[in-house]
Design a protein around this motif. Structure first.
Motif, PDB file in Angstrom:
ATOM      1  N   PHE A  71       0.833  -1.204   0.000  1.00 24.09           N
ATOM      2  CA  PHE A  71       0.000   0.000   0.000  1.00 24.09           C
ATOM      3  C   PHE A  71       0.869   1.256   0.000  1.00 24.09           C
ATOM      4  O   PHE A  71       0.673   2.168  -0.820  1.00 24.09           O
ATOM      5  CB  PHE A  71      -0.925   0.005   1.217  1.00 24.09           C
ATOM      6  N   TRP A  72       1.825   1.323   0.920  1.00 22.84           N
ATOM      7  CA  TRP A  72       2.659   2.509   1.002  1.00 22.84           C
ATOM      8  C   TRP A  72       3.617   2.619  -0.177  1.00 22.84           C
ATOM      9  O   TRP A  72       3.990   3.730  -0.582  1.00 22.84           O
ATOM     10  CB  TRP A  72       3.428   2.541   2.323  1.00 22.84           C
ATOM     11  N   ALA A  73       4.001   1.477  -0.737  1.00 21.44           N
ATOM     12  CA  ALA A  73       4.839   1.509  -1.940  1.00 21.44           C
ATOM     13  C   ALA A  73       4.107   2.199  -3.080  1.00 21.44           C
ATOM     14  O   ALA A  73       4.692   3.009  -3.816  1.00 21.44           O
ATOM     15  CB  ALA A  73       5.241   0.094  -2.351  1.00 21.44           C
ATOM     16  N   TYR A  74       2.818   1.901  -3.233  1.00 13.40           N
ATOM     17  CA  TYR A  74       2.030   2.480  -4.326  1.00 13.40           C
ATOM     18  C   TYR A  74       1.615   3.912  -4.020  1.00 13.40           C
ATOM     19  O   TYR A  74       1.692   4.795  -4.883  1.00 13.40           O
ATOM     20  CB  TYR A  74       0.783   1.626  -4.581  1.00 13.40           C
ATOM     21  N   ALA A  75       1.187   4.162  -2.797  1.00 17.36           N
ATOM     22  CA  ALA A  75       0.591   5.454  -2.452  1.00 17.36           C
ATOM     23  C   ALA A  75       1.614   6.526  -2.106  1.00 17.36           C
ATOM     24  O   ALA A  75       1.326   7.714  -2.240  1.00 17.36           O
ATOM     25  CB  ALA A  75      -0.376   5.283  -1.274  1.00 17.36           C
ATOM     26  N   PHE A  76       2.803   6.119  -1.684  1.00 18.99           N
ATOM     27  CA  PHE A  76       3.783   7.110  -1.231  1.00 18.99           C
ATOM     28  C   PHE A  76       5.161   6.897  -1.867  1.00 18.99           C
ATOM     29  O   PHE A  76       5.619   7.720  -2.661  1.00 18.99           O
ATOM     30  CB  PHE A  76       3.896   7.074   0.293  1.00 18.99           C
ATOM     31  N   GLY A  77       5.801   5.798  -1.529  1.00 20.83           N
ATOM     32  CA  GLY A  77       7.181   5.588  -1.976  1.00 20.83           C
ATOM     33  C   GLY A  77       7.336   5.539  -3.477  1.00 20.83           C
ATOM     34  O   GLY A  77       8.301   6.096  -4.029  1.00 20.83           O
ATOM     35  N   GLY A  78       6.398   4.903  -4.141  1.00 22.96           N
ATOM     36  CA  GLY A  78       6.484   4.827  -5.593  1.00 22.96           C
ATOM     37  C   GLY A  78       6.337   6.183  -6.250  1.00 22.96           C
ATOM     38  O   GLY A  78       6.940   6.443  -7.296  1.00 22.96           O
ATOM     39  N   CYS A  79       5.534   7.058  -5.642  1.00 24.62           N
ATOM     40  CA  CYS A  79       5.383   8.424  -6.178  1.00 24.62           C
ATOM     41  C   CYS A  79       6.715   9.166  -6.099  1.00 24.62           C
ATOM     42  O   CYS A  79       7.101   9.868  -7.043  1.00 24.62           O
ATOM     43  CB  CYS A  79       4.305   9.176  -5.409  1.00 24.62           C
ATOM     44  N   ILE A  80       7.405   8.996  -4.965  1.00 27.40           N
ATOM     45  CA  ILE A  80       8.717   9.633  -4.838  1.00 27.40           C
ATOM     46  C   ILE A  80       9.691   9.028  -5.839  1.00 27.40           C
ATOM     47  O   ILE A  80      10.454   9.746  -6.501  1.00 27.40           O
ATOM     48  CB  ILE A  80       9.252   9.487  -3.402  1.00 27.40           C
ATOM     49  N   ASN A  81       9.669   7.705  -5.966  1.00 28.45           N
ATOM     50  CA  ASN A  81      10.599   7.058  -6.897  1.00 28.45           C
ATOM     51  C   ASN A  81      10.341   7.474  -8.337  1.00 28.45           C
ATOM     52  O   ASN A  81      11.272   7.699  -9.113  1.00 28.45           O
ATOM     53  CB  ASN A  81      10.510   5.539  -6.758  1.00 28.45           C
ATOM     54  N   HIS A  82       9.057   7.568  -8.709  1.00 27.01           N
ATOM     55  CA  HIS A  82       8.763   8.010 -10.074  1.00 27.01           C
ATOM     56  C   HIS A  82       9.242   9.445 -10.264  1.00 27.01           C
ATOM     57  O   HIS A  82       9.815   9.794 -11.298  1.00 27.01           O
ATOM     58  CB  HIS A  82       7.266   7.907 -10.364  1.00 27.01           C
ATOM     59  N   SER A  83       9.022  10.268  -9.253  1.00 32.16           N
ATOM     60  CA  SER A  83       9.517  11.641  -9.323  1.00 32.16           C
ATOM     61  C   SER A  83      11.038  11.665  -9.446  1.00 32.16           C
ATOM     62  O   SER A  83      11.595  12.489 -10.189  1.00 32.16           O
ATOM     63  CB  SER A  83       9.065  12.415  -8.088  1.00 32.16           C
ATOM     64  N   LEU A  84      11.716  10.755  -8.774  1.00 28.52           N
ATOM     65  CA  LEU A  84      13.177  10.695  -8.877  1.00 28.52           C
ATOM     66  C   LEU A  84      13.621  10.277 -10.273  1.00 28.52           C
ATOM     67  O   LEU A  84      14.648  10.758 -10.774  1.00 28.52           O
ATOM     68  CB  LEU A  84      13.746   9.733  -7.831  1.00 28.52           C
ATOM     69  N   THR A  85      12.871   9.397 -10.925  1.00 28.44           N
ATOM     70  CA  THR A  85      13.233   9.055 -12.308  1.00 28.44           C
ATOM     71  C   THR A  85      13.132  10.282 -13.204  1.00 28.44           C
ATOM     72  O   THR A  85      13.917  10.433 -14.154  1.00 28.44           O
ATOM     73  CB  THR A  85      12.346   7.929 -12.884  1.00 28.44           C
ATOM     74  N   LEU A  86      12.197  11.169 -12.899  1.00 24.80           N
ATOM     75  CA  LEU A  86      12.056  12.386 -13.693  1.00 24.80           C
ATOM     76  C   LEU A  86      13.097  13.427 -13.302  1.00 24.80           C
ATOM     77  O   LEU A  86      13.500  14.239 -14.150  1.00 24.80           O
ATOM     78  CB  LEU A  86      10.635  12.929 -13.555  1.00 24.80           C
ATOM     79  N   ALA A  87      13.557  13.378 -12.058  1.00 27.70           N
ATOM     80  CA  ALA A  87      14.718  14.194 -11.690  1.00 27.70           C
ATOM     81  C   ALA A  87      15.947  13.709 -12.457  1.00 27.70           C
ATOM     82  O   ALA A  87      16.737  14.516 -12.974  1.00 27.70           O
ATOM     83  CB  ALA A  87      14.960  14.119 -10.188  1.00 27.70           C
ATOM     84  N   ILE A  88      16.098  12.392 -12.549  1.00 36.50           N
ATOM     85  CA  ILE A  88      17.208  11.821 -13.316  1.00 36.50           C
ATOM     86  C   ILE A  88      17.103  12.243 -14.784  1.00 36.50           C
ATOM     87  O   ILE A  88      18.114  12.512 -15.444  1.00 36.50           O
ATOM     88  CB  ILE A  88      17.221  10.292 -13.171  1.00 36.50           C
ATOM     89  N   HIS A  89      15.878  12.311 -15.287  1.00 41.94           N
ATOM     90  CA  HIS A  89      15.665  12.808 -16.648  1.00 41.94           C
ATOM     91  C   HIS A  89      16.237  14.218 -16.789  1.00 41.94           C
ATOM     92  O   HIS A  89      16.962  14.527 -17.740  1.00 41.94           O
ATOM     93  CB  HIS A  89      14.172  12.788 -16.970  1.00 41.94           C
ATOM     94  N   ASP A  90      15.926  15.099 -15.842  1.00 39.86           N
ATOM     95  CA  ASP A  90      16.468  16.458 -15.887  1.00 39.86           C
ATOM     96  C   ASP A  90      17.990  16.445 -15.737  1.00 39.86           C
ATOM     97  O   ASP A  90      18.703  17.158 -16.447  1.00 39.86           O
ATOM     98  CB  ASP A  90      15.841  17.305 -14.770  1.00 39.86           C
ATOM     99  N   ILE A  91      18.485  15.636 -14.815  1.00 32.91           N
ATOM    100  CA  ILE A  91      19.930  15.574 -14.572  1.00 32.91           C
ATOM    101  C   ILE A  91      20.662  15.068 -15.815  1.00 32.91           C
ATOM    102  O   ILE A  91      21.803  15.477 -16.080  1.00 32.91           O
ATOM    103  CB  ILE A  91      20.227  14.675 -13.358  1.00 32.91           C
TER     104      ILE A  91
END
Length: 322
Positions: A71-91
């Motif tokens: 539940f927390w992987a989908y609702a919270f942690g995964g959101c941060i991780n997906h956001s980090l992949t997009l930070a990596i995109h910018d980087i």
């Protein structure tokens, strides 16, 4: 957009990508946009905070039951991780430390990769260059689905499955479409990533590792944020191969929704892309764009005219490496 012919079910075009000409026109009319290029001084601190939040979450979930882990992987942690992949995109566009500190950007991307659970950043950089240089390029732009994906995932149920399996296709498709030699940075990325995974496992057990990796897979699959994968380049209207999204989820995704603006000016960090749209408003305001990534996913699944084949393809000549 020029002449088009049908080959298979992709939309084949024999013109250059639209971003090249639009970039020239905008810079000629608004040279002040050049001042927006360069590093984002806040990016490294935002990303570092997100990484440490995930490490704290690893400690907090170590004793939870499995249902709460997912539940927390989908609702919270995964959101941060997906956001980090997009930070990596910018980087990957050197906007963390600037073009003169390219190696610092590569190393920082590996640091941003840590909560994702699997090595990603170095391989992403290697292929993302081609996505910009050869947008829609046959056998060059690995963002485009394969013929099998277009042929098989053509019904609502199959398209739903395809969305769920997106992380699998994104990771394996490059190996089939445009295989490249493994680089030293990819090896370093993997060694660092798996070392941190082992340390987390040693300290807190298996559950934090599952929390991180499950969150990455779930939130890059069937999840509202993942609507950007479809929204960016799937042809919802004939003649338009890139679309922006100006909704609130940009706050969580480093403005990846400003995708027309990003492809026009990839060296401008996401935080400044709204300024591009504001300065050159007449170039963007009348172009089709999306209002909701959830609506994008819904339409993709249930609209018979949209599917993995709904992409523009073109033949591109390989550019000489500098």
């Amino acid at each position: 957009m020029g002449n088009r012919v049908t080959r298979g079910d992709f939309e084949w075009v024999y013109t250059e990508q639209p971003h090249t000409q639009r970039r020239k026109e905008i810079l000629a009319k608004y040279p002040e946009i050049k001042a927006l290029m360069g590093p984002d001084p806040h990016l490294k601190w935002i990303v570092s905070g997100m990484v440490f939040v995930q490490f704290l979450a690893c400690y907090l979930v170590k004793d939870l039951s499995w249902k709460w882990i997912f539940f927390w992987a989908y609702a919270f942690g995964g959101c941060i991780n997906h956001s980090l992949t997009l930070a990596i995109h910018d980087i990957s566009h050197n906007v963390a430390f600037g073009n003169k500190q390219a190696k610092w950007n590569r190393w920082f991307a590996i640091f941003a990769n840590l909560p994702i659970g699997v090595p990603y950043s170095a391989s992403f950089k290697k292929y993302h260059i081609d996505h910009h240089r050869y947008l829609g390029g046959d056998s060059l732009d690995v963002d485009i689905p394969t013929d099998f994906e277009g042929w098989f995932f053509c019904t609502p149920l199959r398209k739903l499955l395809w969305l769920f399996l997106q992380p699998l296709f994104y990771s394996l498709r490059p190996l089939y479409v445009n295989p490249k030699a493994i680089t030293r940075m990819e090896i370093f990325n993997a060694l660092v990533q798996f070392s941190i995974d082992l340390i987390i496992y040693y300290l807190w057990g298996l559950k934090p590792i599952i929390y991180l990796i499950a969150g990455t897979i779930l939130c890059m699959g069937l999840h509202p944020i993942s609507g950007h994968f479809i929204a960016e380049h799937y042809m919802f209207l004939k003649g338009y191969e890139t679309y922006s999204y100006y909704g609130p989820l940009n706050w969580l995704t480093f403005n990846v929704g400003y995708h027309m603006e990003h492809h026009d000016f990839p060296s401008i960090p996401g935080c400044r892309l709204p300024m591009v749209k504001k300065i050159a408003a007449e170039y963007y305001d009348n172009l089709p764009h999306h209002q909701s990534w959830i609506r994008v996913l819904w339409d993709f699944v249930f609209d018979d005219t949209i599917g993995p084949y709904s992409r523009v393809k073109r033949l591109c000549k390989l550019a000489k490496e500098s």
